[in-house]
Enzyme design. Structure first.
Site, PDB file in Angstrom:
ATOM      1  N   GLU A 114      -1.485  -1.597  -6.130  1.00  0.00           N
ATOM      2  CA  GLU A 114      -2.715  -0.999  -6.639  1.00  0.00           C
ATOM      3  C   GLU A 114      -2.485  -0.507  -8.060  1.00  0.00           C
ATOM      4  OE1 GLU A 114      -4.997   1.399  -3.321  1.00  0.00           O
ATOM      5  OE2 GLU A 114      -2.843   1.609  -3.117  1.00  0.00           O
ATOM      6  N   ASP A 135       0.848  -1.185   0.000  1.00  0.00           N
ATOM      7  CA  ASP A 135       0.000   0.000   0.000  1.00  0.00           C
ATOM      8  C   ASP A 135       0.885   1.237   0.000  1.00  0.00           C
ATOM      9  OD1 ASP A 135      -2.490   1.510   0.365  1.00  0.00           O
ATOM     10  OD2 ASP A 135      -1.699   1.934   2.359  1.00  0.00           O
ATOM     11  N   ASP A 138      -2.956   1.233   7.223  1.00  0.00           N
ATOM     12  CA  ASP A 138      -2.166   0.935   6.030  1.00  0.00           C
ATOM     13  C   ASP A 138      -1.954  -0.570   5.858  1.00  0.00           C
ATOM     14  OD1 ASP A 138      -1.915   3.628   5.464  1.00  0.00           O
ATOM     15  OD2 ASP A 138      -0.114   3.827   6.704  1.00  0.00           O
TER      16      ASP A 138
END
Ligand SMILES: [Zn+2]
Length: 324
Positions: free
Chosen positions: A187, A102, A283
């Site tokens: 991501e 992340d 997170d």
């Protein structure tokens, strides 16, 4: 050739419409042929220029295909592009090392196993202070004077140093990831390459920097873009896999029960599920969701069980261990 490449990207929707080249904006030139690299003698033959001495940064692998020469604040650089074949021995990725990443602001990145790398910004503070001091001084100098010219050269050098530190950090962080993990899930952020936006040149040192609003955001985007690019090619070289997943709601979804709500994130750093009450670092929760989206839920759960759910995240990948 460059124009062709840019147009190809543009029509694929991957880049903007090509802009006209500005003077001093990209002072480089490329030799597709006619050059000779004499590594042992530490010199390179450039047509029309002759032999030029150079300092080696690394050994040349494969066959040099072209040389790009460009000027930066602290000197002239020659990039030698080479062609070589990858070792085709099959590497089986160890799925137990699968990890979700992340990306963040306060922490550069957080892993699904709880480890993280601190943001670099704090460490850039001293050089940023120097830059702003010099910029304030430049304001009082006479335009066109020798003094202001000298100051601009100094400023360009500081900007170069800052860019070098950041780049080095990104290389070391990505190398660290690839060394420890064969399968990395990130991501699929919609970020574009903006590497030319804020760099500036000797004549025009970082003018865009001031003009740009939301500067921090764009610098962060640039850093992420580079980091992802580095991850991708380093994984390729090492036989690892990079998976990009949909980033939607990764930070609002509970890893335990799957409940999605903004209320899960009442505090920035803490994730607390309003449905099942699960509480963890925000997170880490996001990174675990990212890993899960790659269809690796089982592995994520196992890692969770082994490590214990309430364990505080440790900064194993400490950015201060990274020598810049
Ligand atoms: Zn929950």
């Amino acid at each position: 050739m460059d124009l062709y490449e840019v147009f190809k990207k543009f029509f694929k929707g991957k880049g903007g419409y090509p802009k006209f080249k500005k003077r001093h904006s990209d002072d480089g030139f490329r030799y597709p042929q006619g050059f000779k690299v004499e590594e042992d003698n530490g010199r390179i033959y450039l047509p029309k220029i002759g032999y030029v001495r150079y300092r080696n940064s690394r050994k040349i692998e494969g066959i040099p295909k072209n040389v790009t020469v460009r000027q930066e604040a602290d000197g002239w650089y020659a990039s030698i592009q080479c062609e070589f074949e990858l070792n085709n021995h099959v590497i089986v990725p160890n799925l137990n090392t699968a990890i979700g990443i992340d990306m963040g602001v306060k922490r550069f990145l957080t892993l699904s196993d709880g480890n993280f790398i601190k943001s670099l910004e704090e460490r850039l503070k001293p050089i940023e202070n120097k830059i702003s001091l010099l910029q304030r001084r430049i304001k009082h100098k006479v335009k066109g004077s020798n003094n202001i010219k000298k100051a601009y050269v100094k400023l360009a050098l500081l900007h170069k140093r800052k860019a070098d530190i950041r780049n080095n950090f990104l290389h070391q962080a990505s190398t660290l990831m690839v060394k420890n993990h064969d399968l990395i899930v990130i991501e699929d952020l919609k970020i574009k390459n903006m590497s030319k936006s804020a760099k500036g040149t000797i004549v025009n040192p970082g003018k865009n920097v001031k003009a740009k609003s939301g500067l921090n955001r764009s610098i962060l985007n640039e850093a992420w873009y580079k980091f992802f690019t580095y991850l991708e090619y380093k994984l390729k070289l090492n036989g690892g896999i990079l998976i990009k997943v949909d980033p939607k709601h990764t930070s609002q979804t509970c890893i335990q029960c799957g409940h999605i709500s903004k209320d899960n994130r009442k505090e920035q750093a803490i994730f607390k599920c309003v449905k099942c009450g699960y509480e963890t670092n925000a997170d880490v929760n996001a990174a675990q969701n990212i890993l899960r989206r790659a269809g690796l839920a089982r592995i994520a759960c196992q890692a969770n069980l082994i490590r214990g759910r309430q364990q505080e995240p440790a900064e194993v990948y400490n950015s201060s261990n990274i020598v810049v």
